[in-house]
Structures are given as structure tokens and as C-alpha cells.
Design a protein around this motif. Structure first.
Motif, mmCIF file in Angstrom:
data_model
loop_
_atom_site.group_PDB
_atom_site.id
_atom_site.type_symbol
_atom_site.label_atom_id
_atom_site.label_comp_id
_atom_site.label_asym_id
_atom_site.label_seq_id
_atom_site.Cartn_x
_atom_site.Cartn_y
_atom_site.Cartn_z
ATOM 1 N N LYS A 154 1.294 -37.136 -13.725
ATOM 2 C CA LYS A 154 1.755 -38.259 -13.456
ATOM 3 C C LYS A 154 0.747 -39.584 -12.919
ATOM 4 C CE LYS A 154 6.457 -36.755 -12.875
ATOM 5 N NZ LYS A 154 7.668 -36.669 -11.715
ATOM 6 N N ILE B 254 14.633 -24.107 -11.787
ATOM 7 C CA ILE B 254 15.988 -24.364 -12.026
ATOM 8 C C ILE B 254 16.369 -23.701 -13.444
ATOM 9 C CG2 ILE B 254 17.680 -26.337 -12.650
ATOM 10 C CD1 ILE B 254 15.920 -27.889 -10.594
ATOM 11 N N LEU C 247 7.702 -41.635 -4.304
ATOM 12 C CA LEU C 247 8.331 -42.724 -5.000
ATOM 13 C C LEU C 247 8.233 -43.938 -3.700
ATOM 14 C CD1 LEU C 247 11.761 -41.000 -6.150
ATOM 15 C CD2 LEU C 247 9.875 -41.816 -7.368
ATOM 16 N N TYR D 160 21.661 -34.608 -6.095
ATOM 17 C CA TYR D 160 20.472 -34.322 -5.195
ATOM 18 C C TYR D 160 19.622 -33.528 -6.356
ATOM 19 C CZ TYR D 160 17.261 -32.374 -1.910
ATOM 20 O OH TYR D 160 16.218 -32.001 -1.335
ATOM 21 N N PHE E 167 16.122 -34.877 -7.142
ATOM 22 C CA PHE E 167 14.882 -34.473 -6.382
ATOM 23 C C PHE E 167 14.292 -33.167 -7.224
ATOM 24 C CE2 PHE E 167 17.312 -37.060 -3.693
ATOM 25 C CZ PHE E 167 15.968 -38.180 -3.315
ATOM 26 N N TYR F 49 -0.884 -39.275 -9.786
ATOM 27 C CA TYR F 49 -0.673 -39.386 -8.325
ATOM 28 C C TYR F 49 -2.236 -38.928 -7.383
ATOM 29 C CZ TYR F 49 4.419 -40.185 -8.833
ATOM 30 O OH TYR F 49 5.582 -40.635 -9.089
ATOM 31 N N ARG G 240 15.052 -31.987 -10.276
ATOM 32 C CA ARG G 240 14.827 -32.366 -11.942
ATOM 33 C C ARG G 240 14.468 -33.860 -12.096
ATOM 34 N NH1 ARG G 240 20.164 -30.747 -14.859
ATOM 35 N NH2 ARG G 240 18.642 -30.919 -16.767
ATOM 36 N N GLN G 241 14.034 -34.663 -11.123
ATOM 37 C CA GLN G 241 13.678 -36.049 -11.259
ATOM 38 C C GLN G 241 14.322 -36.756 -12.352
ATOM 39 O OE1 GLN G 241 9.146 -35.537 -11.013
ATOM 40 N NE2 GLN G 241 10.082 -33.430 -11.066
ATOM 41 N N ARG G 242 15.745 -36.557 -12.737
ATOM 42 C CA ARG G 242 16.305 -37.478 -13.544
ATOM 43 C C ARG G 242 16.907 -38.663 -12.926
ATOM 44 N NH1 ARG G 242 14.921 -33.357 -15.780
ATOM 45 N NH2 ARG G 242 15.552 -32.466 -17.537
ATOM 46 N N TRP G 243 15.964 -39.599 -12.394
ATOM 47 C CA TRP G 243 16.335 -40.532 -11.332
ATOM 48 C C TRP G 243 17.686 -41.601 -12.121
ATOM 49 C CZ3 TRP G 243 14.522 -39.138 -6.933
ATOM 50 C CH2 TRP G 243 13.206 -38.584 -6.950
ATOM 51 N N PRO H 181 12.068 -40.406 -17.576
ATOM 52 C CA PRO H 181 11.679 -38.989 -18.032
ATOM 53 C C PRO H 181 11.189 -38.296 -16.763
ATOM 54 C CG PRO H 181 10.994 -40.318 -19.676
ATOM 55 C CD PRO H 181 11.571 -41.332 -18.509
ATOM 56 N N PRO H 182 11.189 -36.764 -16.682
ATOM 57 C CA PRO H 182 10.501 -36.174 -15.436
ATOM 58 C C PRO H 182 9.114 -36.201 -15.577
ATOM 59 C CG PRO H 182 11.805 -34.543 -16.967
ATOM 60 C CD PRO H 182 11.975 -36.167 -17.391
ATOM 61 N N LEU I 251 8.212 -43.136 -11.959
ATOM 62 C CA LEU I 251 9.285 -43.872 -12.012
ATOM 63 C C LEU I 251 9.094 -45.400 -12.650
ATOM 64 C CD1 LEU I 251 12.179 -43.723 -11.252
ATOM 65 C CD2 LEU I 251 11.801 -44.427 -9.001
ATOM 66 N N GLY J 145 11.448 -34.505 -23.445
ATOM 67 C CA GLY J 145 11.798 -35.991 -22.609
ATOM 68 C C GLY J 145 12.919 -36.225 -22.068
ATOM 69 N N LYS K 9 16.153 -45.143 -18.425
ATOM 70 C CA LYS K 9 15.712 -43.560 -18.567
ATOM 71 C C LYS K 9 14.383 -43.325 -17.760
ATOM 72 C CE LYS K 9 14.384 -40.409 -22.397
ATOM 73 N NZ LYS K 9 14.048 -40.329 -23.893
ATOM 74 N N ARG L 34 7.725 -35.552 -3.496
ATOM 75 C CA ARG L 34 8.234 -36.208 -4.722
ATOM 76 C C ARG L 34 8.762 -37.585 -4.148
ATOM 77 N NH1 ARG L 34 11.100 -31.239 -7.505
ATOM 78 N NH2 ARG L 34 9.333 -30.783 -8.827
ATOM 79 N N THR L 35 9.739 -37.277 -3.160
ATOM 80 C CA THR L 35 10.481 -38.392 -2.390
ATOM 81 C C THR L 35 9.474 -39.678 -1.687
ATOM 82 O OG1 THR L 35 12.261 -36.965 -2.029
ATOM 83 C CG2 THR L 35 12.319 -39.114 -0.901
ATOM 84 N N LEU M 127 13.852 -30.459 -22.378
ATOM 85 C CA LEU M 127 12.857 -31.142 -21.243
ATOM 86 C C LEU M 127 11.605 -31.278 -21.925
ATOM 87 C CD1 LEU M 127 12.473 -31.335 -18.115
ATOM 88 C CD2 LEU M 127 11.837 -28.978 -18.081
ATOM 89 N N ASP N 274 10.422 -31.191 -3.258
ATOM 90 C CA ASP N 274 11.380 -32.187 -2.860
ATOM 91 C C ASP N 274 10.993 -33.463 -2.079
ATOM 92 O OD1 ASP N 274 12.899 -30.952 -4.759
ATOM 93 O OD2 ASP N 274 14.571 -30.256 -3.138
ATOM 94 N N GLU O 277 10.734 -27.446 -12.888
ATOM 95 C CA GLU O 277 11.875 -27.574 -13.376
ATOM 96 C C GLU O 277 12.289 -26.121 -14.219
ATOM 97 O OE1 GLU O 277 13.461 -30.860 -14.922
ATOM 98 O OE2 GLU O 277 15.140 -29.896 -15.697
#
Lengths: 319, 492
Positions: free
Chosen positions: B146, B458, B125, A275, A279, B148, A281-284, A62-63, A67, B491, A60, B121-122, B488, B118, B454
Motif C-alpha cells: 500500500k 479471519i 489512516l 469493527y 479494522f 506506507y 478486513r479494511q472494507r471501509w 479495496p483492502p 483509502l 478486490g 469502494k 492500520r487505524t 478477496l 488493527d 485477512e
């Protein structure tokens, strides 16, 4: 003596396989050395990401957390995906997209290849023109088509209204019912030249003598196509269809740029959904589980692709 | 009898004096450079051009001008919807920075609003982020929460916290710690075409007073002239959508949470409250019932509304003052009869305050961008050149450049920017600036939560699309969105 001979024969019967493989490897040691760098790179850029994606699919993520703060949840991501209505909607979209795009791209490409296989004036120019959609950037093509389809001032709408064929421009991509077929048309437009090139190459391998012999024997055009040309193209057709199917399963650019998966998820296919999950919603974890499922499906397609290629090789070897 | 030694007296005196000086300077620092309680177009005009600033000298105190270093920097840059004028200012900024700090090797990368989050964030990681980044206002808390970002406050680059809008500072604060500095802050305004209003039988010089009026006007324009009335935008993953829908939502008394109140707690989800549903219903009425807005609203961004507006095919929209300059740019590119048509639109372009809700509530998104420094472990190479990062941050957030980089479309993050001679010049040259600066006090920041990107990019657009396509009823779409926000926040 007899017993000894028998043992020796039994030993020889067991050995050939292993020693044969080793001998074969040794004989082709230079070939293995040549592909070794490529395999090493693949291990880094393909094998590790695959391993990491599979691992991540059991966590899991969480956003609101990094990670590294992931928690192990076993198969929960897979359960969540398989019980989600969005998954089935996106899967249905993906199937329609893949089957529709692959089928029509192949049929159109095959038709174009048959037409261009004949000798006529301007054949070279026409061939070059037909290849253009495949050559231009998918990103550029998506933007162009977005404007062509534009629901308020797109070219198609303007022409239809101008000719009096419609009262108002048709709604191609802002409607949940028409968006996916409209995107499939764009995809077919971009992909059919690939099928055309493949089938044109295949047509070159059909023996001219056989066709002439069939003609002498009284076979008409359809019979020559069906009984001579088509059997010769079976393998190249299989490979082309499989390559198209794999490419379509992995499609991203056209739906993402033109609609972003919308409206209301009506044009989301697997890759765009993955995607967005990862990227946007960050639900990896969930995105990884989706990717694993997609990977398994593509492996099945890959198996058939390899089998088709092996079939080709066997036939060529036999010939 | 108390014995007082000379040394002790000197020591006590020195400490007392130092304390007094520090309190005085603290109170001086605590005073905002402009009086926000007096905010009005007249007040903004009265303070413009009243103070000079020497950016190089000020930033030289933070990072010496001969400092030698290397900086990687990503920023939300100009995109297709921005005017050419802004492009030039961005170019000038980086040229000036390189001249001011010739020994800092700057590797900058511009990204569009919709791509930046996007990509960033990538990169995070893979521990491949840049040393400094300028993010949209929405992004600050997500990355701060987070872990960062490095703590960074205006005082670290020679300014005071009070030099910046309090609302903007909230967006860079997480758990009581400040993680960035606002570069610019913006509030949009309502734009209409007076000629279209006149031809549709509306008062050409009067903006719709309420959102209900917008619905009515949009229908009237569409019914009488056969063109789109209001420039609705409902694309997903596009910043333009929340910037246009949230003012409507707040005006009706709704919200995602209680972000429109003076002291938001973000505890209760209100996306499915009757007020929020009324706002969604207004959009539904325009798109589905009246068909008075562009059909392409579901895949459109504001950049798609601009050509419609300049072509005289759209009556009203919400946007920046920079849209006037964008129209001028588009008009220059037009040819033949289109050029004249575009000129007529520009001559008839009017700006007004964003309409109110039924209860007289007026709201607009308090937008903008912030600049941040990353922690070394997330940066490519594992090192952050802090003096170099502070140099560019000091420059970008200076009164001069925070104004120039927001010249046509926004407002300076540093309130001292309003006092510069460039603000005076801007007030004279950028039409309708008064209107958008007048909207600033109505500005509501997006919820200062890590989940905000989000929600805004979204969930809210999804809600709109679900209702407008008929995939769900208005009630279902609002309930579905509210549930997604709850999940959301829980969690999931």
C-alpha cells in the motif's frame, strides 16, 4: 384609521414569531455563548466524522489499496449489505441483543429499585453492592465472565458437575445456539444497576401524600403501585429504556472480548461486525454504509428520547 | 603501436582493483554466515559460541552513538502467553538501547499480536503512525504494497541480506523491493504429556507420527481418561489459530494457494481441494465426532491451553519451546497440591517434530516478525528520524539482540545469532530448543500477499468455526472459505 389599524395589527400578528425568536435568542445570548465551545468541538469530533462516514459509504475501498485510492460506486455498498445473508443474521442478533438486554435490565433494575425504596436494615450496603457491576470496567467484567462460562473449566460448569447436576460442563459460549443468550445475561448483569439508579431517582419524585391518600381510600399495594406510582414513573421509564436501548445498539466490549463475534458469527452484532469489516478486513466503504444505517436507526431512537424528555419538561412546566 | 600513459594505467589499475575488491566483498557478502544445507541440532550446536560480536560498535557505524534525535516506535511485545524470561529480555533491550544511544529520545509502545495490526492500520489512516514498527511476519507485505513503508534492507543497517533466512526475506519483499528486516523467526513443535500418554495406553516417549495418529491419540486419551487429547485452537482474529491449523493443512497436501510449494505463484485457490478438506475433516472429527479436544477451542487461544496442559487436563498441543518456561512460571504461581501436580506435568513434558500428513509431508508455519520504517507522510508530525530508526533496527536485528529477544520462544532473525555465546548458553538452558530449531527447514511462510492477514486471521478461522459448529458441512465450509479468498483476491 380602521384600515391603518388593521394593517398594523396584521403586521404585529406576522412579526411576533420571528421577532420573538430573535428576542429570545438575544435575551439568552450568554447561554448560547456558554455552549458555543461545546458545539464547536462537537462539529469537529462528531459532525465531520459523520459527514466523512456518509461520504465513504458511497465508495469502494479495496483492502489491498490505500483509502485515498477509493472509487465512487454510488449505492452499491448499501445494495451489497442489504442483499447479504450476513447482514440479516447480524441484524437479527442485534435486535435480540438489544431487546433482550434492554427489557430484562429494565425489569430487574425496576424490581431492585422498588425493593430498595423500602426502609430496611442493610439497605445502603445492598444498594452499594448492586451498583458494583455497573461500576467495574466492562473489559474486566468480560474477562471474568469468560472464565465463569469457560466450556472446559468454568466455575458454573465445575459447580454443576460437582453437585451432580450435569455430567459435563454446559457449553455457554462455544455453541451457536447458547452464545448470544449467555452474552445477554452478562450484559443484563452489568446494566441493570443503571436502570435501578434511574428508577430509584424516579421513585423519589412520587408524592408521599398521594400514596397515603390512596391508602386511606382503601387502595391495596398493587393498586397504589399501578394507579399512583407507575404513572409518575412513566417518563423516567421511557428515558431509561431509550438510554438502555441506545447503549445496547452500540455495545461492543462484551461480545468482542468474550467471543469476537463467534463462533461462526453467532454473536456478531452490528458494532462488532462493523469493527471487523473496517479494522480487520479494511472494507471501509462497506463498514461506513453499515454505520450510516445504524446511525439512522439510532436517530429514530434519539427522536423518541428527545420527545420523551420534552414531554417531561412540558409536564414539569405545567405543574 | 599503442601508447600507454602512466595516468591512464593508474586509473585503469585503480578501477580494476576496485571492481575486484567489490566483487570479492560482494561474494563474501553473498555467503550466508551459516550453512543452511547442513541444518541439524548437531550443526546448530557446533556453530554456537564460535563468534563474538560487538553490537554497540557495529551499530555505531550505522548511527553514531552520540547521535541526538527522537524516535517513536511500536512493536509486537510480550503477552500473557509468554514466559517471564522474555519479559526481562525486552526490558533489558530498551535499557541497553537508552544507554547505548543516550541522546535518542525513544518513545516505545508495546502491543499484543492480536491488537497491533488493527491499531497500526487505524493510525495510518490518520497519518499518526510511529516512525518505526515491528510487525508480525504476516503484516509486512500488506503495508509495503500500500506504499506506507520505506524501502529498507539489511545492508542499510550494516548487515547482509544473506544474514537472514531466505524465507523471512520473502515476507519483507514486495514487487522486488525489500521493505523491512526480520527480527526473529520461529517454528513450533509438537508437545505432549508422557504421563497422560502412558495412562492412556500410548507409548509415552513417542509423538504421533501423522496427523491421523493425532486424531486417534486424542480420542484414546479422551475416552480412557476423560480429558482433552489435542489442544485445538480455532478462535477468530487470533494469530494462534493459523499457526496451528496451517501445518495440518499443508501436511495433508492442502493450502490456501500453492504456498507450500518451492516456488509459489498464489494463482489458484486450493482451500477447497480434497487435501484441504481432509485436513478440515480431521479437525471436525476431533471436535465434533470424537469430542476429544477442548470444547472451548472456538473461543480459546494458546494462552488458554497452557493452564489446561499444566493442570494435566490436556495431552498434546503445538507450541514454542517457551511453553516449557511458561509451565515453570505457572508452576511457581500454583499452591498446595496443584504445585505438585504441575511439577509432574513439567517432568513429563516432551517435545517432538510436528506430525506428517498421509504422504509423509511435514510442515510448520515459518513465523516471526519484521521491523520497518514508515514514510514520513504517514507519521505523526510528518517527519521520520531515519538515523534514530536505523539505530534501533540495527540493535534489534543484531546477532546479539535478535537472539536475546527470541531467547525462549523463537530463533534469531539474524543467522549470526546462532554463532553467539548466548546461543550456546541458550542451548544449555532452554529445554527442547533442539526440536524447534530442527523444525526450521520444514517452515513454510504465509503467502507473501497483502491479503494474507485477512485470510489467516479471519477466513481460515471462519472456515474452522463454520465446520466445527455445524453451521456448515466440512465441504460447504471449505467451499465458502475458498470463495471468500477468491473474492478477496478479486478486490471485493
Amino acid at each position: 384609521m380602521t384600515i391603518v389599524t388593521g394593517k398594523a395589527e396584521t403586521g404585529r400578528r406576522l412579526q411576533p414569531g420571528r421577532s420573538g425568536v430573535l428576542r429570545n435568542v438575544w435575551q439568552h445570548r450568554a447561554d448560547y455563548a456558554y455552549v458555543l465551545p461545546a458545539i464547536a468541538v462537537m462539529l469537529v469530533v462528531i459532525a465531520y466524522p459523520i459527514y466523512y462516514t456518509i461520504e465513504l459509504s458511497f465508495f469502494k475501498t479495496p483492502p489491498g489499496l490505500q483509502l485515498r485510492d477509493k472509487t465512487f460506486i454510488g449505492f452499491d455498498n448499501y445494495t451489497a449489505i442489504l442483499t447479504s445473508p450476513v447482514f440479516w443474521k447480524v441484524t437479527w442478533n442485534t435486535l435480540i441483543w438489544t431487546i433482550g438486554s434492554t427489557f430484562f435490565s429494565f425489569v430487574l433494575g425496576f424490581g431492585a429499585a422498588l425493593a430498595l425504596h423500602r426502609d430496611f436494615v442493610g439497605r445502603g450496603v445492598l444498594r452499594a453492592i448492586l451498583i458494583i457491576p455497573w461500576v467495574i470496567s466492562a473489559v474486566a467484567a468480560s474477562y471474568i465472565w469468560k472464565w465463569i462460562y469457560h466450556s472446559d473449566f468454568g466455575i458454573i460448569g465445575a459447580v454443576l458437575v460437582g453437585l451432580g447436576l450435569a455430567d459435563q460442563p454446559p457449553n455457554f459460549i462455544d455453541n451457536v445456539s447458547t452464545v448470544l443468550p449467555s452474552l445477554i445475561v452478562v450484559n443484563i448483569w452489568r446494566e441493570f444497576p443503571f436502570a435501578m439508579i434511574m428508577m430509584m431517582a424516579g421513585l423519589q419524585t412520587v408524592p408521599e401524600q398521594l400514596l397515603r391518600a390512596a391508602e386511606v381510600d382503601g387502595a391495596n399495594a398493587w393498586q397504589r403501585f399501578w394507579h399512583v406510582t407507575f404513572p409518575h414513573l412513566r417518563n423516567v421509564s421511557t428515558v431509561t429504556i431509550l438510554l438502555l436501548a441506545v447503549a445496547n445498539f452500540n455495545s461492543f466490549i462484551i461480545p468482542w472480548i468474550m467471543t469476537g463475534g463467534g463462533p461462526s458469527n453467532a454473536s456478531h452484532i452490528w458494532i462488532t461486525h462493523i469493527y471487523e469489516l473496517a479494522f480487520g478486513r479494511q472494507r471501509w466503504g462497506v463498514a461506513s454504509a453499515y454505520s450510516v444505517l445504524l446511525f439512522l436507526m439510532l436517530m429514530v431512537l434519539g427522536y423518541f428520547y428527545v420527545r420523551a424528555l420534552a414531554g417531561n419538561e412540558r409536564k414539569e412546566g405545567g405543574a | 603501436m599503442t601508447r600507454i600513459s602512466l595516468g591512464g594505467a593508474v586509473l585503469r589499475g585503480t578501477v580494476s582493483a576496485a571492481l575486484m575488491v567489490s566483487l570479492m566483498s560482494a561474494s563474501a557478502l553473498a555467503e550466508a554466515p551459516v550453512d543452511l544445507s547442513k541444518w541439524s541440532p548437531e550443526y546448530v550446536r557446533s556453530i554456537a559460541g564460535t563468534q563474538d560480536f560487538d553490537t554497540a560498535a557495529d551499530c555505531g557505524k550505522v548511527t553514531p552513538l552520540d547521535y541526538k534525535g527522537r524516535l517513536t516506535f511500536w512493536y509486537q511485545g510480550v503477552f500473557e502467553g509468554d514466559p517471564d524470561l522474555l519479559r526481562q529480555y525486552y526490558k533489558d533491550f530498551f535499557e541497553t538501547f537508552r544507554k547505548t544511544y543516550p541522546n535518542i529520545q525513544l518513545e516505545e509502545q508495546a502491543l499484543t499480536y492480536n491488537d497491533l495490526l488493527d491499531k497500526f492500520r487505524t493510525a495510518l489512516l490518520g497519518n499518526a503512525a510511529p516512525m518505526a514498527v515491528r510487525l508480525q511476519i504476516l503484516g509486512g507485505t500488506e503495508f509495503a504494497s500500500k506504499g506506507y513503508l520505506q524501502p529498507l534492507k539489511p545492508e542499510d543497517v550494516g548487515y547482509s541480506t544473506e544474514d537472514f533466512w531466505p524465507g523471512a526475506m520473502k515476507a519483507v519483499t514486495w514487487d522486488g523491493v525489500t521493505y523491512g528486516i526480520p527480527t526473529n523467526n520461529e517454528t513450533m513443535a509438537f508437545i505432549w504429556n508422557a504421563d497422560i500418554f502412558k495412562r492412556a495406553g500410548l507409548d509415552p516417549d513417542k509423538a504421533p507420527a501423522t496427523w491421523d495418529d493425532v486424531v486417534k491419540y486424542s480420542k484414546q486419551i479422551h475416552d480412557k481418561l476423560g480429558i482433552a487429547g489435542y489442544g485445538l485452537v480455532a478462535r477468530k482474529n487470533a494469530g494462534n489459530t493459523p499457526y496451528r491449523f496451517m501445518p495440518q493443512l499443508w501436511a495433508y497436501g492442502g493450502g490456501v494457494f500453492d504456498e507450500a510449494t518451492a516456488n509459489p505463484t498464489y494463482k489458484e485457490v486450493e482451500l477447497n481441494s480434497p487435501q484441504s478438506k481432509a485436513a478440515l475433516q480431521a479437525s471436525y472429527d476431533m471436535y465434533v465426532r470424537d469430542k476429544s479436544v477442548p470444547v472451548s477451542a472456538l473461543t480459546n487461544q494458546q494462552a488458554d491451553n497452557q493452564p489446561l496442559f499444566v493442570a494435566g487436563q490436556l495431552g498434546m498441543m503445538i507450541s514454542h519451546p517457551s511453553d516449557y518456561n511458561v509451565m515453570l512460571d505457572l508452576q511457581k504461581k500454583a499452591t498446595g497440591a496443584d504445585k505438585d501436580k504441575a511439577q509432574t506435568v513439567i517432568d513429563n513434558m516432551r517435545y517432538g517434530l510436528i506430525p506428517t500428513g498421509p504422504d509423509g509431508k511435514r510442515a510448520v508455519v515459518f513465523g516471526g516478525s519484521n521491523i520497518h520504517i514508515l514514510k514520513p507522510e504517514y507519521v505523526e508530525g510528518g517527519k521520520v528520524d531515519e538515523p534514530a530508526a536505523k539505530a534501533i533496527i540495527c540493535m534489534w536485528t543484531s546477532p546479539e539482540w535478535s537472539l536475546k529477544m527470541a531467547y525462549a520462544g523463537s530463533n534469531p532473525g539474524n543467522l549470526n545469532g546462532f554463532k553467539t555465546k548466548w546461543m550456546k548458553e541458550r542451548l544449555d538452558s532452554i529445554k527442547f530448543l533442539d526440536v524447534t530449531t530442527s523444525m526450521l527447514p520444514y517452515g513454510i511462510p504465509f503467502p507473501a500477499l497483502p491479503q494474507s492477514p485477512e485470510i489467516m486471521n479471519i477466513i481460515v478461522p471462519d472456515m474452522l468455526q463454520n465446520a466445527l459448529t455445524g453451521a456448515m458441512t466440512v465441504d460447504q465450509a471449505a467451499d465458502d472459505a475458498a470463495q471468500k479468498v477468491k473474492d478477496l483476491m478479486g478486490g471485493l
